[in-house]
Design a protein around this motif. Structure first.
Motif, PDB file in Angstrom:
ATOM      1  N   CYS A   1       0.822  -1.203   0.000  1.00 18.84           N
ATOM      2  CA  CYS A   1       0.000   0.000   0.000  1.00 18.84           C
ATOM      3  C   CYS A   1       0.860   1.259   0.000  1.00 18.84           C
ATOM      4  CB  CYS A   1      -0.930  -0.030   1.216  1.00 18.84           C
ATOM      5  SG  CYS A   1      -1.921   1.455   1.410  1.00 18.84           S
ATOM      6  N   ILE A   2       1.899   1.269   0.835  1.00 18.37           N
ATOM      7  CA  ILE A   2       2.760   2.446   0.934  1.00 18.37           C
ATOM      8  C   ILE A   2       3.538   2.674  -0.359  1.00 18.37           C
ATOM      9  CG2 ILE A   2       4.802   3.368   2.118  1.00 18.37           C
ATOM     10  CD1 ILE A   2       3.585   2.041   4.689  1.00 18.37           C
ATOM     11  N   ARG A   3       3.925   1.606  -1.007  1.00 16.79           N
ATOM     12  CA  ARG A   3       4.607   1.764  -2.304  1.00 16.79           C
ATOM     13  C   ARG A   3       3.652   2.371  -3.348  1.00 16.79           C
ATOM     14  NH1 ARG A   3       9.604  -0.422  -2.180  1.00 16.79           N
ATOM     15  NH2 ARG A   3      10.004  -2.232  -0.814  1.00 16.79           N
ATOM     16  N   LYS A   4       2.373   1.959  -3.310  1.00 16.88           N
ATOM     17  CA  LYS A   4       1.393   2.551  -4.222  1.00 16.88           C
ATOM     18  C   LYS A   4       1.210   4.043  -3.927  1.00 16.88           C
ATOM     19  CE  LYS A   4      -1.511  -1.513  -5.186  1.00 16.88           C
ATOM     20  NZ  LYS A   4      -2.863  -2.101  -5.020  1.00 16.88           N
TER      21      LYS A   4
ATOM     22  N   GLY B   1       1.085   7.718   8.445  1.00 15.88           N
ATOM     23  CA  GLY B   1       2.374   7.086   8.183  1.00 15.88           C
ATOM     24  C   GLY B   1       3.373   7.321   9.301  1.00 15.88           C
ATOM     25  N   ARG B   2       3.392   8.530   9.837  1.00 15.20           N
ATOM     26  CA  ARG B   2       4.306   8.813  10.955  1.00 15.20           C
ATOM     27  C   ARG B   2       3.934   7.997  12.189  1.00 15.20           C
ATOM     28  NH1 ARG B   2       4.408  15.387  10.014  1.00 15.20           N
ATOM     29  NH2 ARG B   2       6.083  15.410   8.456  1.00 15.20           N
ATOM     30  N   TYR B   3       2.621   7.835  12.404  1.00 17.47           N
ATOM     31  CA  TYR B   3       2.184   7.028  13.543  1.00 17.47           C
ATOM     32  C   TYR B   3       2.624   5.573  13.381  1.00 17.47           C
ATOM     33  CZ  TYR B   3      -0.891   4.452  16.672  1.00 17.47           C
ATOM     34  OH  TYR B   3      -1.374   3.591  17.638  1.00 17.47           O
ATOM     35  N   ILE B   4       2.457   5.031  12.179  1.00 10.17           N
ATOM     36  CA  ILE B   4       2.835   3.643  11.935  1.00 10.17           C
ATOM     37  C   ILE B   4       4.342   3.450  12.118  1.00 10.17           C
ATOM     38  CG2 ILE B   4       3.006   1.858  10.139  1.00 10.17           C
ATOM     39  CD1 ILE B   4       0.358   2.915   9.022  1.00 10.17           C
TER      40      ILE B   4
ATOM     41  N   GLU C   1      -3.890  -4.541  11.821  1.00  6.77           N
ATOM     42  CA  GLU C   1      -4.983  -4.720  10.861  1.00  6.77           C
ATOM     43  C   GLU C   1      -5.745  -3.416  10.654  1.00  6.77           C
ATOM     44  OE1 GLU C   1      -7.128  -6.493   8.048  1.00  6.77           O
ATOM     45  OE2 GLU C   1      -5.690  -7.676   9.203  1.00  6.77           O
ATOM     46  N   HIS C   2      -6.039  -2.738  11.756  1.00  8.91           N
ATOM     47  CA  HIS C   2      -6.765  -1.464  11.667  1.00  8.91           C
ATOM     48  C   HIS C   2      -5.962  -0.433  10.878  1.00  8.91           C
ATOM     49  CE1 HIS C   2      -8.956   2.151  12.880  1.00  8.91           C
ATOM     50  NE2 HIS C   2      -7.800   2.669  13.250  1.00  8.91           N
ATOM     51  N   ASN C   3      -4.680  -0.297  11.186  1.00 10.05           N
ATOM     52  CA  ASN C   3      -3.858   0.706  10.513  1.00 10.05           C
ATOM     53  C   ASN C   3      -3.623   0.357   9.043  1.00 10.05           C
ATOM     54  OD1 ASN C   3      -2.727   2.854  12.539  1.00 10.05           O
ATOM     55  ND2 ASN C   3      -2.708   0.924  13.661  1.00 10.05           N
ATOM     56  N   ALA C   4      -3.521  -0.936   8.738  1.00  6.49           N
ATOM     57  CA  ALA C   4      -3.382  -1.340   7.340  1.00  6.49           C
ATOM     58  C   ALA C   4      -4.648  -0.996   6.565  1.00  6.49           C
ATOM     59  CB  ALA C   4      -3.091  -2.834   7.252  1.00  6.49           C
ATOM     60  N   SER C   5      -5.819  -1.248   7.153  1.00  4.05           N
ATOM     61  CA  SER C   5      -7.085  -0.922   6.491  1.00  4.05           C
ATOM     62  C   SER C   5      -7.243   0.580   6.298  1.00  4.05           C
ATOM     63  CB  SER C   5      -8.267  -1.473   7.304  1.00  4.05           C
ATOM     64  OG  SER C   5      -8.205  -2.880   7.386  1.00  4.05           O
ATOM     65  N   GLU C   6      -6.831   1.354   7.312  1.00  2.00           N
ATOM     66  CA  GLU C   6      -6.902   2.814   7.191  1.00  2.00           C
ATOM     67  C   GLU C   6      -6.010   3.305   6.054  1.00  2.00           C
ATOM     68  OE1 GLU C   6      -8.078   5.559   9.591  1.00  2.00           O
ATOM     69  OE2 GLU C   6      -9.644   4.049   9.821  1.00  2.00           O
ATOM     70  N   MET C   7      -4.796   2.807   5.995  1.00  4.82           N
ATOM     71  CA  MET C   7      -3.872   3.248   4.962  1.00  4.82           C
ATOM     72  C   MET C   7      -4.354   2.819   3.577  1.00  4.82           C
ATOM     73  SD  MET C   7      -1.262   5.162   4.920  1.00  4.82           S
ATOM     74  CE  MET C   7       0.087   5.170   6.075  1.00  4.82           C
ATOM     75  N   GLU C   8      -4.918   1.631   3.470  1.00  3.17           N
ATOM     76  CA  GLU C   8      -5.446   1.176   2.186  1.00  3.17           C
ATOM     77  C   GLU C   8      -6.626   2.036   1.732  1.00  3.17           C
ATOM     78  OE1 GLU C   8      -4.303  -3.597   2.490  1.00  3.17           O
ATOM     79  OE2 GLU C   8      -6.224  -2.858   3.227  1.00  3.17           O
ATOM     80  N   ALA C   9      -7.456   2.459   2.682  1.00  2.06           N
ATOM     81  CA  ALA C   9      -8.599   3.317   2.335  1.00  2.06           C
ATOM     82  C   ALA C   9      -8.118   4.660   1.788  1.00  2.06           C
ATOM     83  CB  ALA C   9      -9.486   3.525   3.565  1.00  2.06           C
ATOM     84  N   TYR C  10      -7.131   5.245   2.447  1.00  5.38           N
ATOM     85  CA  TYR C  10      -6.611   6.535   1.971  1.00  5.38           C
ATOM     86  C   TYR C  10      -5.847   6.374   0.664  1.00  5.38           C
ATOM     87  CZ  TYR C  10      -8.135   9.344   5.892  1.00  5.38           C
ATOM     88  OH  TYR C  10      -8.913  10.023   6.791  1.00  5.38           O
ATOM     89  N   CYS C  11      -5.250   5.221   0.449  1.00  2.18           N
ATOM     90  CA  CYS C  11      -4.592   4.960  -0.825  1.00  2.18           C
ATOM     91  C   CYS C  11      -5.630   4.911  -1.952  1.00  2.18           C
ATOM     92  CB  CYS C  11      -3.822   3.643  -0.758  1.00  2.18           C
ATOM     93  SG  CYS C  11      -2.963   3.207  -2.284  1.00  2.18           S
TER      94      CYS C  11
END
Length: 322
Positions: A45-48, A99-102, A114-124
């Motif tokens: 996700c972060i690479r995208k 991202g800074r929090y992660i 899981e929660h933070n991955a889903s949040e980041m994927e949503a914003y992506c």
């Protein structure tokens, strides 16, 4: 003002690039990941996001160089292109903050991967759709006359624009990312409206009265509050498939006898609540520059010709001259 705007967006993209690099470094570190496949999701996700950011920076730079031509005047710096860049910037700032929090808490004992991955994927996903919107806006600037916000008698361009916009995925803007561009104080209200609309739409048309539908909707709204991804998908489905009668029924439910009686008990009444009708007649008004001269204001015209304008005046208190 343009120079400050350019510096702002450059700083945001620089911060985004640094946050992406920091996260990739932390998530792909030498020690084994404690979260397995979820970590791989985060890295992907972060690479995208990093790819979107690198593609968006020159696009935003091109907008900031020309969008002042579309302002109403030099004292009114506002138009749709500016708004689109502002919304994009809000999305990027949320991604930077998350991202800074992660990066800081990834190996903490209470980190919810899981929660933070889903949040980041949503914003992506939201960033991807905003990139598509910027691409459409870029084409619009190229295809219409310089300094014009609207298409002049170009049905083909208008049709292509609507078709491409309709094909976009809008669910991401109504799930975890709902109202990201607004003040945090406004988001609970927006969430309440969206959940109510989805719950009402789920029961709409199933042989119940408006009140019965509203009552059943309250019982089913919990799943949409718990699952924001489901909420976004259902909102997109409802807005694309339900007709005008649904919207009238939903927005009029608060005017039913039961609910209006409840609101009279639970809330303070307003002093002014009037329904008004403005007839379809032209108005002659004096000019501000020379009151001796007048100009004619034509009545509004819709697809079926001139017609009266129905409105409601609501005010908490009655003011002089109102």
């Amino acid at each position: 003002m343009r120079l400050a705007s350019e510096m702002d967006h450059k700083a945001v993209f620089t911060a985004l690039e640094k946050v992406c690099e920091d996260n990739i470094s932390v998530l792909c570190g030498p020690s084994e990941s404690p979260y397995g496949t979820v970590t791989k999701r985060l890295v992907q996700c972060i690479r995208k996001i990093q790819q979107h950011g690198r593609a968006l920076e020159p696009m935003v730079a091109s907008f900031t160089a020309v969008y002042h031509h579309y302002d109403f005047d030099s004292q009114t710096p506002g138009n749709g292109y500016r708004t689109l860049v502002k919304v994009l910037q809000s999305c990027l700032l949320h991604i930077i903050h998350k991202g800074r929090y992660i990066a800081s808490n990834y190996r903490g004992a209470f980190f919810r991967v899981e929660h933070n991955a889903s949040e980041m994927e949503a914003y992506c996903s939201a960033l991807c759709q905003l990139r598509a919107l910027l691409y459409l806006a870029q084409r619009l600037i190229h295809d219409i006359d310089h300094g014009q916000l609207y298409m002049q008698q170009d049905a083909d361009l208008s049709g292509r624009f609507v078709q491409e916009y309709s094909s976009m995925h809008k669910a991401c803007f109504y799930g975890r990312c709902l109202g990201f561009q607004f003040s945090p104080a406004l988001r609970p209200f927006l969430q309440t409206i969206v959940i109510s609309m989805i719950s009402y739409g789920e029961k709409y048309g199933k042989q119940q009265s408006g009140i019965g539908t509203a009552a059943l909707s309250l019982l089913t709204s919990g799943k949409y509050a718990i699952d924001p991804d489901l909420r976004g998908a259902e909102f997109e489905r409802i807005t694309q498939n339900l007709d005008l009668h649904f919207w009238k029924s939903f927005w009029n439910i608060t005017e039913s006898d039961i609910l209006s009686g409840f609101t009279r008990i639970a809330s303070n009444p307003v002093q002014v609540n009037l329904t008004l009708t403005v007839p379809p007649a032209g108005l002659r008004l004096p000019l501000a520059s020379d009151p001796r001269l007048t100009t004619t204001v034509s009545p509004p015209v819709a697809h079926w010709g001139p017609g009266p304008v129905h409105m409601r005046l609501i005010s908490y208190e009655l003011r002089e001259g109102q």
